[in-house]
Motif scaffolding. Sequence first.
Motif, short mmCIF file in Angstrom:
data_model
loop_
_atom_site.label_atom_id
_atom_site.label_comp_id
_atom_site.label_asym_id
_atom_site.label_seq_id
_atom_site.Cartn_x
_atom_site.Cartn_y
_atom_site.Cartn_z
N GLY A 113 0.55 -1.27 0.04
CA GLY A 113 0.13 0.04 -0.04
C GLY A 113 0.98 1.25 0.00
O GLY A 113 0.37 2.34 -0.02
N LYS A 114 2.23 0.97 -0.16
CA LYS A 114 2.88 2.45 -0.07
C LYS A 114 3.71 2.59 -1.33
O LYS A 114 4.24 1.40 -1.93
CB LYS A 114 4.07 2.31 0.94
N LEU A 115 3.60 3.77 -1.89
CA LEU A 115 4.25 4.06 -3.13
C LEU A 115 5.74 3.94 -3.14
O LEU A 115 6.32 4.65 -2.17
CB LEU A 115 3.71 5.36 -3.58
N VAL A 116 6.29 2.93 -3.66
CA VAL A 116 8.05 2.83 -3.53
C VAL A 116 8.51 3.51 -4.81
O VAL A 116 9.76 3.68 -4.62
CB VAL A 116 8.25 1.36 -3.35
N TYR A 117 8.00 3.53 -5.84
CA TYR A 117 8.60 4.22 -6.97
C TYR A 117 7.75 5.08 -7.93
O TYR A 117 6.37 4.38 -8.22
CB TYR A 117 9.60 3.16 -7.83
N LYS A 118 8.04 6.03 -8.40
CA LYS A 118 7.25 6.58 -9.43
C LYS A 118 7.86 7.56 -10.46
O LYS A 118 8.96 8.18 -9.97
CB LYS A 118 6.28 7.72 -8.76
N SER A 119 7.60 7.19 -11.71
CA SER A 119 8.41 7.95 -13.02
C SER A 119 8.43 9.44 -12.58
O SER A 119 7.40 9.98 -12.07
CB SER A 119 7.78 7.67 -14.41
#
Length: 462
Positions: free
Chosen positions: A103-109
């Motif tokens: 549920g945690k955002l670990v990577y985003k372009s």
Amino acid sequence: MMGRFWAMLRRPTLVRRLMMAQMLMLTMVWSLAVAYVMVEGADEASNVSRGVLHAIISVADNLAEQPQRQEQSLRAIDEALREEFETGQVPELAPRILVWREGKLVYKSPDAPSGIRSAGPEQMEVVYIKGQAWRSRSLAEGNTRVTVLEAGGAWQLFITINSRGYYLLPLLISLPFLLVPAWLSIRLAMRPWRKLAQEVAARGPQDLRPLAFKPPHGELAALVDNINALLQRVDASAARERSFIADATHELRTPLAAMRVNVEALQGQVHDARQQELLDGILNSGNRAARLVGQLLQLTRSEVQAGAGELPRRQALDTLLQDRLAALSGLAQAGDIELELQASVSLSVPGQRESLVSLIDNLVENAIKYSPRGSSVTVSLHAERGQAVLHVADQGPGIAPALYERVFDRFFRAPQQVQPGSGLGLSIVASVVRQHGGTIQLHSGNGGLGLLVEVRLPLAVA
């Protein structure tokens, strides 16, 4: 040369118009087909395969205990996906990835929009973020989920079609190969049209018969029917004009003859020299008018016979020459002209006797009229390559070569001509020659003196 070539290329033609129409229709059909395929497949197609999504999830899971290396590895995958679009395609269409774990955002372009939550895994859906359309596709395994975002909307679809060559490349390849078959098919289809044009071009101004070509095609059949109807109306109009001229000239002969008789009778009763001179003038004018009327009648009869399509009969040209020269010997003697006939062989031509008489009389009378007193007029006849060749030579002033074509026009007389005449004699001769399928040419006489008229007529079949 180049100017004529470019002028020919710029000249509109039906073949070129049909080819352009075919190419335009092909382009339109191809555009519609490509647009249909792209619209139908736009919601499902993706530039990122399912295997890549699995690889991203595996990297995220395997490096979950090492957040720094996890981010570095995911960034490397992200840059590898972008590299293809930055070098060979449109960079704006490069996919963006977002990876969640537990549920945690670990990577985003870097340029991926925030706030994306894909609802259905393994499905392509369109989402709108700040008014911009994005195509979103997600894959979840365990506690890890990856979402791929790709640019959507009509503009992106247009860029996709053109950037990948889906649209232009097949057209650029296929059009050159289609031009030759299209040109050949149109040329074959236009063959009846060319046949009709050739028959019309081969017609002479006096040939008003209906066209022999009967095309089965509806469009051409209607055109041929209209042309034949026009030819029929023109023929009827020309026949009415010929009939009017023939009637008018025929009616003129009687009053002219009566005037001549009256003037001649009056000459015997008048003894005053001045009055005799006036009567001579009236008599000469009457003679010229009578000659003009006679030539108009000859010309009209010749054209009527040509238009009526009468079947030609075998005519002995050498015998006809002897008869006509005997008949004209009185005229020659009056002018102190010697008539000589050189015709050692018997030659026959197919034709109408009255027309041939008119031809011989006009040529010999002209030669006698323009020859000086004490000279001679030579008429010769011989055969040459299936043709009867008639020569009439005089020792008169001749005709300038520049006027050889003009003297066959009706009522044309050479400048500085002192002999009286109507300018119809050679017109009548030319009409008779055309009627008999022959040719006529003018030359200088022997030693450049006088005029030599050469008439060639096809010989009759033995």
